[in-house]
Design a protein around this motif. Structure first.
Motif, short mmCIF file in Angstrom:
data_model
loop_
_atom_site.label_atom_id
_atom_site.label_comp_id
_atom_site.label_asym_id
_atom_site.label_seq_id
_atom_site.Cartn_x
_atom_site.Cartn_y
_atom_site.Cartn_z
N ALA A 75 -40.54 -11.54 -65.50
CA ALA A 75 -39.47 -12.52 -65.34
C ALA A 75 -38.18 -11.80 -64.97
N ASP A 79 -34.62 -16.07 -65.18
CA ASP A 79 -35.79 -16.72 -65.78
C ASP A 79 -35.69 -16.69 -67.30
N ASP A 82 -33.22 -19.11 -68.84
CA ASP A 82 -33.78 -20.46 -68.84
C ASP A 82 -34.83 -20.60 -69.94
N ARG A 147 -41.52 -22.24 -62.88
CA ARG A 147 -41.00 -21.08 -62.15
C ARG A 147 -42.11 -20.20 -61.59
N LEU A 149 -44.48 -18.33 -63.13
CA LEU A 149 -44.49 -17.03 -63.80
C LEU A 149 -45.84 -16.84 -64.50
#
Length: 319
Positions: A75, A79, A82, A147, A149
């Motif tokens: 990340a 990221d 968030d 996202r 990830l």
């Protein structure tokens, strides 16, 4: 009001170590002159804040070292910012909803029936670690999907930083003289204040007199909050940190998350033998407690994550 000398004499007569009796609040500010009453900056709230902030800083330190993950951090800082926002919501909402579902619905339906709004009274106490864990997991699943990830290395980061918050939370439980243990004659026994002060949180602290209140019927008990701080917080933090910094454990995605689940499940199950069960859930069969039962999925999930991380991966043949 009970004489102060009597309050001090009770723990001495009961035997065992004396509870340190520090105030549950760092400072108390009286805003009565503008009709707002007294504001208490409580150690419990500060423990949550400190645990989250330190975990955040530790997580940032890890993602700045992509080689620890095998070459690419899972990340970015954006990221992570968030993720932390949603994790905080997951802790609060999951912790409260979990307490309502795991404890109030099965055992306190009369409380809910008498006052349905009681399920929202988070300020009166009642947070479930296992509910918070579910909330955090759901938050991470949502962010990882949104996202795009990789979830497992994110879980590894969470696994190594979560014990910080757990340790601080259990120390705050100790300062609040709550979640103490069963009666004991051991040298570790401590006499906690158990005098009830109506409408007060913690229930044995008299905010007006600024002192803890004893009923006179106290017994020495295990300081199980400190056991939990050590076994659920400090020990996993030290062990997992050694594994990631010295033995490249983060390169095996899911390993650290799995070990955290196993270590927490083991620590919680051990301490449940010393911690005083909730009065409304103290009659479970075979000596089980709700904490042990709720830790069982952690054992299963942790074992699967460790097995998946350590099993030999198939070699990809060129086309």
């Amino acid at each position: 009001m009970t004489d102060l000398l009597t309050l001090i004499a009770v723990p001495m007569a009961a035997g065992g170590l004396q509870f340190p009796e520090m105030s549950p609040a760092l400072v108390s500010i009286d805003f009565g002159f503008i009709g707002l009453g007294t504001f208490h900056l409580r150690w419990y709230a500060l423990a949550y804040i400190a645990g989250i902030m330190l975990a955040w800083q530790y997580a940032n330190a890890l993602i700045r070292r992509p080689d620890m993950f095998g070459g690419k951090a899972p990340a970015t800082k954006e990221d992570l910012d968030d993720i932390m926002f949603w994790i905080i919501l997951g802790i609060i909402l999951g912790g409260r909803i979990g307490y309502v579902l795991f404890y109030m619905v099965p055992y306190q339906q009369d409380v809910i029936a008498a006052n349905p709004m009681s399920v929202l009274k988070i300020w009166d106490g009642g947070m479930s670690f296992h509910g918070g864990l579910i909330g955090v997991t759901l938050a991470m699943l949502m962010i990882a999907r949104r996202r795009q990830l990789d979830l497992l290395p994110l879980g590894d980061i969470a696994g190594v930083v979560a014990p910080i918050g757990i340790m601080f939370g259990r120390l705050a439980n100790f300062i609040n003289a709550e979640l103490f243990g069963r009666k004991t004659d051991s040298a570790f026994g401590m006499v906690f204040p158990e005098g009830y002060v109506p409408g007060s949180t913690p229930p044995a602290y008299d905010w007006a007199a600024r002192q803890w209140v004893y009923s006179g019927q106290e017994f020495a008990r295990h300081p199980s909050q400190l056991y939990e701080a050590a076994l659920e917080g400090l020990l996993p933090l030290v062990v997992l940190s050694i594994l990631i910094w010295k033995f490249d454990a983060l390169k095996k995605h899911g390993l650290v998350a799995g070990l955290f689940l196993l270590m927490y499940g083991a620590g919680r199950s051990i301490v449940e033998n010393f911690r005083l069960p909730d009065s409304f859930a103290s009659d479970l069969p075979f000596g089980l407690t709700m904490g042990i039962i709720l830790s069982t999925p952690m054992w299963i999930g942790g074992a699967w994550l460790v097995w998946n991380a350590l099993r030999p991966k198939p070699l990809h043949k060129p086309d």
